[in-house]
Design a protein around this motif. Sequence first.
Motif, short mmCIF file in Angstrom:
data_model
loop_
_atom_site.label_atom_id
_atom_site.label_comp_id
_atom_site.label_asym_id
_atom_site.label_seq_id
_atom_site.Cartn_x
_atom_site.Cartn_y
_atom_site.Cartn_z
N ARG A 109 -2.86 5.73 5.81
CA ARG A 109 -1.55 5.90 6.44
C ARG A 109 -1.15 4.62 7.18
O ARG A 109 -1.97 3.98 7.83
CB ARG A 109 -1.56 7.10 7.40
CG ARG A 109 -1.70 8.43 6.70
CD ARG A 109 -1.80 9.58 7.69
NE ARG A 109 -3.01 9.48 8.51
CZ ARG A 109 -3.33 10.34 9.47
NH1 ARG A 109 -2.52 11.37 9.73
NH2 ARG A 109 -4.43 10.20 10.17
N ASP A 110 0.12 4.27 7.05
CA ASP A 110 0.70 3.08 7.73
C ASP A 110 0.10 1.77 7.24
O ASP A 110 0.25 0.74 7.90
CB ASP A 110 0.53 3.19 9.25
CG ASP A 110 1.14 4.46 9.81
OD1 ASP A 110 2.22 4.85 9.35
OD2 ASP A 110 0.52 5.08 10.70
N ASN A 111 -0.59 1.79 6.11
CA ASN A 111 -1.18 0.57 5.57
C ASN A 111 -0.15 -0.12 4.67
O ASN A 111 0.23 0.42 3.64
CB ASN A 111 -2.44 0.90 4.77
CG ASN A 111 -3.19 -0.34 4.30
OD1 ASN A 111 -2.60 -1.31 3.86
ND2 ASN A 111 -4.50 -0.30 4.42
N PRO A 112 0.30 -1.35 5.02
CA PRO A 112 1.36 -2.00 4.27
C PRO A 112 0.92 -2.68 2.99
O PRO A 112 1.73 -3.21 2.23
CB PRO A 112 1.89 -3.04 5.26
CG PRO A 112 0.68 -3.42 6.05
CD PRO A 112 -0.13 -2.14 6.19
N LYS A 133 4.73 11.46 0.76
CA LYS A 133 4.98 10.52 -0.33
C LYS A 133 4.95 9.08 0.17
O LYS A 133 5.52 8.75 1.21
CB LYS A 133 6.33 10.82 -0.98
CG LYS A 133 6.64 9.97 -2.20
CD LYS A 133 7.86 10.47 -2.92
CE LYS A 133 9.12 10.26 -2.10
NZ LYS A 133 10.34 10.62 -2.84
N SER A 134 4.29 8.21 -0.60
CA SER A 134 4.12 6.82 -0.19
C SER A 134 5.42 6.02 -0.36
O SER A 134 6.42 6.52 -0.88
CB SER A 134 2.99 6.16 -0.98
OG SER A 134 3.32 6.06 -2.35
N ALA A 156 -2.21 -0.28 -0.93
CA ALA A 156 -2.62 1.06 -0.50
C ALA A 156 -2.24 2.09 -1.57
O ALA A 156 -2.97 3.07 -1.81
CB ALA A 156 -1.96 1.42 0.84
N GLU A 157 -1.10 1.87 -2.22
CA GLU A 157 -0.66 2.80 -3.27
C GLU A 157 -1.48 2.62 -4.54
O GLU A 157 -1.68 3.59 -5.29
CB GLU A 157 0.83 2.56 -3.55
CG GLU A 157 1.72 2.95 -2.38
CD GLU A 157 3.18 2.62 -2.60
OE1 GLU A 157 3.99 3.56 -2.75
OE2 GLU A 157 3.52 1.43 -2.63
N ASN A 169 1.04 8.17 3.73
CA ASN A 169 2.35 8.57 4.25
C ASN A 169 3.41 7.60 3.75
O ASN A 169 3.13 6.74 2.91
CB ASN A 169 2.34 8.69 5.78
CG ASN A 169 2.13 7.36 6.49
OD1 ASN A 169 2.09 6.29 5.87
ND2 ASN A 169 1.98 7.41 7.80
N GLU A 170 4.62 7.73 4.28
CA GLU A 170 5.74 6.93 3.79
C GLU A 170 5.60 5.43 4.10
O GLU A 170 6.35 4.61 3.58
CB GLU A 170 7.07 7.46 4.37
CG GLU A 170 7.16 7.44 5.89
CD GLU A 170 6.44 8.62 6.54
OE1 GLU A 170 6.35 8.64 7.79
OE2 GLU A 170 5.97 9.52 5.82
N ARG A 171 4.64 5.07 4.93
CA ARG A 171 4.40 3.65 5.23
C ARG A 171 3.14 3.12 4.55
O ARG A 171 2.67 2.02 4.85
CB ARG A 171 4.32 3.45 6.76
CG ARG A 171 5.67 3.64 7.44
CD ARG A 171 5.57 3.48 8.95
NE ARG A 171 4.79 4.55 9.54
CZ ARG A 171 5.27 5.76 9.85
NH1 ARG A 171 6.52 6.05 9.60
NH2 ARG A 171 4.50 6.67 10.40
#
Length: 553
Positions: free
Chosen positions: A232-235, A314-315, A295-296, A288-290
């Motif tokens: 989560r929150d990983n750019p 959703k990412s 990460a994806e 999460n969305e971030r």
Amino acid sequence: MIQKFKKPVIFIPVTLALFLGVFAFQFKNDKLFAIAKNIDIFATLIRELDSYYVDEINPDELVTVGINAMLEELDPYTEFIPEEESDDFRMLTTGEYAGVGALIGNRGGGNMILMPYTGFPAQNAGLKIADFILKIDSLDVSKKSTSEVSELLKGPANTSVKVTVKRNLDTLQFSLVRKKISLKNVPFYGKLDDKTGYIKLADFTTNASSEVRNALVALKAQGADRLILDLRDNPGGLLNEAVEIVNLFIPKGREVVKTIGKLQNVNYTYKTTKTPIDKEIPLVVLINERSASAAEIVAGALQDYDRAVLVGRKSFGKGLVQTTIPLTYNAQAKITTAKYYIPSGRCIQAIDYAQSRENGSVTTVPDSLRKAFKTANGRTVLDGAGIEPDEKVAEVSYAPISYTLVTGNHVFDFATDFFYRNKTISNPKSFEVSDQEYEAFKKFLIGKDYDYTTYTEKSVQDLEKYVSKEPYYEEIKSQLEAIKSKVNHSKENDLDTHKKEVRKILREEIISRYYFQEGMIEAGLYDDPAVELAKSYLNNPVKISKTLTASVK
């Protein structure tokens, strides 16, 4: 299964072949001429502006503005990096820089230490959260911007710097030696219970895969036989690190991601090359969305191989690959050169920048154009909109009072006050804000400005705005005033109504004073809906098996 097909033989008449060749050559020449012509026009314009414009111009600044405006027509990830910004770019991609190892920011009244990173010069020297920075060496920085102060704290490794700070009523000076700072990709890992391991992966800079590997090995040695990987929150970041992390859980020789672009040299298939650490350990990945880019890739590849259950939201949907290309005079360009495709064949890019509208806005891939793909077990997954989790978790929404207490720095200031009143607290897992301390917080707020608009107030304000235009407004005006009065009375009790939520926020902020970034992360895991849902999966192997198996729904 991937099948190979023989390329069909195509016969083209000689005359047509010659025509196509001449046409392609002419097209290329026309394109090169257009590029040369426009560069010449641009250079001529700069020269004439320098000669004739009424005021002096700065050619570097003007050209940089022009370059950036040109690149904005493409996508947000294609960037020009002038020589003077190369150090900042290197820090973003490698996580390394030379400095004192502290996050700084403005919390009203000046720049202060927001987080000294564990084991680096600022923390080792004794700098604390909420120390106001007054001077760097002999230079007064009390009125300088955060970016200016940050630059002054950075410098070559092994050089000295003196930092003068204000702490409560005291003025203190610290002598530090700058060191090479390598920010952790895994800021925290640990066991949530006797069997469940947890790894927080915050970034994908150099050594991200080694840090995850080391954390996984350590957790297994401590008895963990199930794992939560938190993205989560990983750019995102380095693609090769993403491939190596997937390889920790997937057998050797498996495709992880494929990059496809206009040029042949950017087309490449990345496969796992090593023996995995554990290809059987039950695994849940939080997104999460971030969660974006690398990460994806990790989340999507593990989902495509049915190796992990994805929990969260959703990412982001960034399926574009950037390549850094050196330019003259030590400048660089980060250019989008390809799209990436994960093992099922899908590209998760959510925004079509090629179809930007005339007003500059861009469009997402419409649902009607999203294509279906299959995971290894035959589950249906879609492209074009990020990675969809297997189990969704609603976004946590905070009450307006909580938001105001945080943005108004009241939580931050109370945590600082608490820290100087209490030398120690228990560990992050067991520490709680007592009822007595919560009452102290309420008293702390007396006389402080933390006004806010509740959702109900906003609704009443909107109603009054629309009704005021109606002929019967005067007839119901008194009733509206009565409603507003009741809402205001309810607002006075919000500190009690939202006590559980505010206490949680206070708890995490207070823990950060004693246990820094690692403590904040650990404190936030308890009562975290996504973590609790992940644990429920890991405690139920049958549930995991059913989720990762194709079925008619």
